[in-house]
Scaffold this motif. Sequence first.
Motif, mmCIF file in Angstrom:
data_model
loop_
_atom_site.group_PDB
_atom_site.id
_atom_site.type_symbol
_atom_site.label_atom_id
_atom_site.label_comp_id
_atom_site.label_asym_id
_atom_site.label_seq_id
_atom_site.Cartn_x
_atom_site.Cartn_y
_atom_site.Cartn_z
ATOM 1 N N ASN A 249 29.390 64.100 -1.390
ATOM 2 C CA ASN A 249 28.423 65.154 -0.616
ATOM 3 C C ASN A 249 28.534 66.628 -0.662
ATOM 4 O OD1 ASN A 249 27.449 62.860 1.214
ATOM 5 N ND2 ASN A 249 29.584 62.358 1.514
ATOM 6 N N ALA A 250 29.802 67.119 -1.208
ATOM 7 C CA ALA A 250 29.769 68.588 -1.460
ATOM 8 C C ALA A 250 28.898 69.011 -2.572
ATOM 9 C CB ALA A 250 31.121 68.785 -1.578
ATOM 10 N N ARG A 251 27.605 68.775 -2.663
ATOM 11 C CA ARG A 251 26.488 69.249 -3.648
ATOM 12 C C ARG A 251 26.565 70.454 -4.049
ATOM 13 N NH1 ARG A 251 24.241 64.535 -1.443
ATOM 14 N NH2 ARG A 251 24.284 62.583 -2.698
ATOM 15 N N SER A 252 26.809 71.398 -2.844
ATOM 16 C CA SER A 252 26.617 72.878 -3.041
ATOM 17 C C SER A 252 27.916 73.414 -3.642
ATOM 18 C CB SER A 252 26.527 73.350 -1.479
ATOM 19 O OG SER A 252 27.711 73.060 -0.974
ATOM 20 N N ASN A 253 28.829 72.702 -3.783
ATOM 21 C CA ASN A 253 30.231 73.131 -4.385
ATOM 22 C C ASN A 253 30.717 72.443 -5.649
ATOM 23 O OD1 ASN A 253 32.842 74.159 -5.058
ATOM 24 N ND2 ASN A 253 33.028 74.847 -2.994
ATOM 25 N N PHE A 254 30.120 72.542 -6.751
ATOM 26 C CA PHE A 254 30.324 71.649 -7.765
ATOM 27 C C PHE A 254 31.915 71.860 -8.360
ATOM 28 C CE2 PHE A 254 31.085 71.225 -12.549
ATOM 29 C CZ PHE A 254 30.382 69.936 -12.621
ATOM 30 N N ALA A 255 32.366 72.967 -8.194
ATOM 31 C CA ALA A 255 34.012 73.258 -8.484
ATOM 32 C C ALA A 255 34.875 72.135 -7.553
ATOM 33 C CB ALA A 255 34.475 74.462 -8.327
ATOM 34 N N ILE A 256 34.617 72.193 -6.209
ATOM 35 C CA ILE A 256 35.214 71.379 -5.605
ATOM 36 C C ILE A 256 35.111 69.793 -5.762
ATOM 37 C CG2 ILE A 256 33.969 70.945 -3.428
ATOM 38 C CD1 ILE A 256 36.553 72.086 -1.801
ATOM 39 N N GLN A 257 33.753 69.515 -6.192
ATOM 40 C CA GLN A 257 33.580 68.180 -6.445
ATOM 41 C C GLN A 257 34.374 67.696 -7.693
ATOM 42 O OE1 GLN A 257 29.227 68.228 -6.873
ATOM 43 N NE2 GLN A 257 28.998 66.792 -5.181
ATOM 44 N N GLN A 258 34.646 68.525 -8.770
ATOM 45 C CA GLN A 258 35.254 68.393 -9.825
ATOM 46 C C GLN A 258 36.541 68.176 -9.696
ATOM 47 O OE1 GLN A 258 33.868 67.498 -12.951
ATOM 48 N NE2 GLN A 258 35.840 66.764 -13.505
ATOM 49 N N LEU A 259 37.080 69.051 -8.896
ATOM 50 C CA LEU A 259 38.738 68.927 -8.432
ATOM 51 C C LEU A 259 38.951 67.600 -7.661
ATOM 52 C CD1 LEU A 259 39.510 72.630 -7.242
ATOM 53 C CD2 LEU A 259 40.420 71.460 -9.225
ATOM 54 N N ALA A 260 37.876 67.136 -6.773
ATOM 55 C CA ALA A 260 38.286 65.957 -6.207
ATOM 56 C C ALA A 260 38.064 64.692 -6.851
ATOM 57 C CB ALA A 260 37.068 65.953 -5.151
ATOM 58 N N SER A 261 37.290 64.875 -8.024
ATOM 59 C CA SER A 261 37.124 63.596 -8.973
ATOM 60 C C SER A 261 38.274 63.550 -9.844
ATOM 61 C CB SER A 261 35.783 64.097 -9.866
ATOM 62 O OG SER A 261 34.744 63.860 -9.224
ATOM 63 N N ASP A 262 38.891 64.665 -10.134
ATOM 64 C CA ASP A 262 40.237 64.558 -10.931
ATOM 65 C C ASP A 262 41.459 64.038 -9.900
ATOM 66 O OD1 ASP A 262 38.871 65.780 -13.093
ATOM 67 O OD2 ASP A 262 39.637 67.940 -12.618
ATOM 68 N N LYS A 263 41.430 64.638 -8.671
ATOM 69 C CA LYS A 263 42.411 63.705 -7.881
ATOM 70 C C LYS A 263 42.228 62.264 -8.026
ATOM 71 C CE LYS A 263 44.464 67.500 -6.702
ATOM 72 N NZ LYS A 263 46.057 68.029 -7.114
ATOM 73 N N ILE A 264 41.026 61.894 -7.820
ATOM 74 C CA ILE A 264 40.657 60.437 -7.461
ATOM 75 C C ILE A 264 41.419 59.990 -8.836
ATOM 76 C CG2 ILE A 264 39.094 58.632 -7.651
ATOM 77 C CD1 ILE A 264 37.267 60.483 -6.049
ATOM 78 N N LEU A 265 41.263 60.286 -9.956
ATOM 79 C CA LEU A 265 41.697 59.576 -11.064
ATOM 80 C C LEU A 265 43.225 59.870 -11.076
ATOM 81 C CD1 LEU A 265 39.364 61.196 -13.884
ATOM 82 C CD2 LEU A 265 39.372 58.894 -13.000
ATOM 83 N N GLU A 266 43.832 60.664 -10.655
ATOM 84 C CA GLU A 266 45.253 60.868 -10.616
ATOM 85 C C GLU A 266 45.820 59.976 -9.594
ATOM 86 O OE1 GLU A 266 48.737 64.153 -9.518
ATOM 87 O OE2 GLU A 266 46.684 64.783 -9.782
ATOM 88 N N ILE A 267 45.037 59.689 -8.380
ATOM 89 C CA ILE A 267 45.634 58.518 -7.435
ATOM 90 C C ILE A 267 45.497 57.544 -8.155
ATOM 91 C CG2 ILE A 267 45.089 57.829 -5.445
ATOM 92 C CD1 ILE A 267 44.401 60.447 -4.391
ATOM 93 N N ASP A 268 44.574 57.079 -8.890
ATOM 94 C CA ASP A 268 44.231 55.729 -9.416
ATOM 95 C C ASP A 268 45.415 55.424 -10.268
ATOM 96 O OD1 ASP A 268 41.970 55.387 -7.883
ATOM 97 O OD2 ASP A 268 40.728 55.968 -9.427
ATOM 98 N N ARG A 269 45.768 56.367 -11.040
ATOM 99 C CA ARG A 269 46.860 56.006 -11.953
ATOM 100 C C ARG A 269 48.119 55.778 -11.322
ATOM 101 N NH1 ARG A 269 44.356 60.515 -14.949
ATOM 102 N NH2 ARG A 269 45.687 61.944 -13.847
ATOM 103 N N LEU A 270 48.250 56.662 -10.413
ATOM 104 C CA LEU A 270 49.616 56.609 -9.442
ATOM 105 C C LEU A 270 49.639 55.075 -8.874
ATOM 106 C CD1 LEU A 270 49.784 60.051 -8.114
ATOM 107 C CD2 LEU A 270 51.476 59.222 -9.762
ATOM 108 N N MET A 271 48.444 54.853 -8.214
ATOM 109 C CA MET A 271 48.659 53.534 -7.378
ATOM 110 C C MET A 271 48.572 52.349 -8.298
ATOM 111 S SD MET A 271 45.672 54.249 -4.370
ATOM 112 C CE MET A 271 46.254 52.595 -3.617
ATOM 113 N N SER A 272 48.269 52.477 -9.458
ATOM 114 C CA SER A 272 48.262 51.347 -10.637
ATOM 115 C C SER A 272 49.888 51.061 -10.837
ATOM 116 C CB SER A 272 47.684 51.487 -11.851
ATOM 117 O OG SER A 272 48.033 52.615 -12.666
ATOM 118 N N ARG A 273 50.787 51.940 -10.552
ATOM 119 C CA ARG A 273 52.163 51.844 -10.801
ATOM 120 C C ARG A 273 52.973 51.259 -9.762
ATOM 121 N NH1 ARG A 273 53.043 57.842 -13.154
ATOM 122 N NH2 ARG A 273 51.525 57.729 -14.728
ATOM 123 N N LEU A 274 52.329 51.168 -8.490
ATOM 124 C CA LEU A 274 52.710 50.730 -7.394
ATOM 125 C C LEU A 274 52.993 49.269 -7.353
ATOM 126 C CD1 LEU A 274 51.450 53.328 -4.663
ATOM 127 C CD2 LEU A 274 53.711 53.197 -6.026
#
Length: 274
Positions: A249-274
Motif C-alpha cells: 500500500n505504500a506506493r508513494s514511497n518506493f524506498a520504504i516498500q523496498q525496506l519492508a520487502s527486505d525485512k519480510i525476507l529476513e523474517i522468513d529466514r529467521l522463522m524457518s529456523r524456529l
Amino acid sequence: MEPLNKTERNTSLINFIAVYVLILALPLFLSYWMGTKKGGKGGNQKAISEQEALVKDMDVLQQYVKDIEEHNQHIPAEGLPFETWNSWLTKAEQQNTEFFKKITDFQAKRNYTGARLRIRDNACAYLFQISKERGNYIQKRRALLGVQNGTAELRRLQNENNQLKSEKQGLQNNLNVMLAQSQKAAGAGGGGGAQQPNPQIEELKWQIRFNDANCKKIQADILEAYNENSKRRQLYSVARQNFQIITQNARSNFAIQQLASDKILEIDRLMSRL
C-alpha cells in the motif's frame, strides 16, 4: 579480570615446563650417550640407531612445543574484540591438532626397544597431557567467547530497539503537529470541498508503521537469547503482516516498500529456523 580456569592454566604451565625441559634435555643427553657408545668397543649398533631416531623425533616435537609456547606469548588480553580472540584461538586449535597428530605418530612407531621405548612412552604421556589440557582451555575459551559475543549482540539489539522507540515517538510527535496544522488550515478555509491528502502526513504514517514493525522484529530477535521461540514466532508474524501491508500500500514511497520487502525476507529466514 581473572583469566578463565586460572588453576588449570597454572597446572598446564607446570606440566608444560616439565615436559619442555625433558624434551630439551633428552636430545643432548642422547647425543652424549651415543658419542660414548660409539667410542666404546663392541657398541650396540641397534641401540645407537634407535637413539639417533629418537633424537630426531624428539627434535621435531621440541619444535612443536617451542611454537606453542611462542603462540602463548601472544595470547590476547581480556576485553579485546571477538575477532582478535577468534584469530588467536583458530591458530591455537590448528597447532594443537597438528601437535596431537605428531605425538600419535611418534607413539605408533615400533622401532624402539628397551630404554628408548620407555623414554618414548613417558614423553608421549606428558605430551598427550599437554595437548589435552591445551584443548580443554581452547574449548572453554571458545565457549566464553561465544557467550561474550552473544551478550554484545543482545546489548546491540536492545540499544537498537530503544533507538527505534525514540525515533517512533519523534515521528509520532511530528505527525501530531502536522495533523493539527492541517485541521487548522482546513477550518480556516471554510471547509468547502473534499480535502486532499497531505503527502508528508501520509509518508510519516508509513514511516511510523515501518518503525513499529521493525520494533516487533527486533524484540523477537532479542528473545532468541531466552529461548522464547513461541513468543518470537508471534512477534515475527505481527511484524511480517505490517511489513506486508507496507509493501502493498505504500506506493508513494518506493524506498520504504523496498525496506519492508527486505525485512519480510529476513523474517522468513529467521522463522524457518524456529
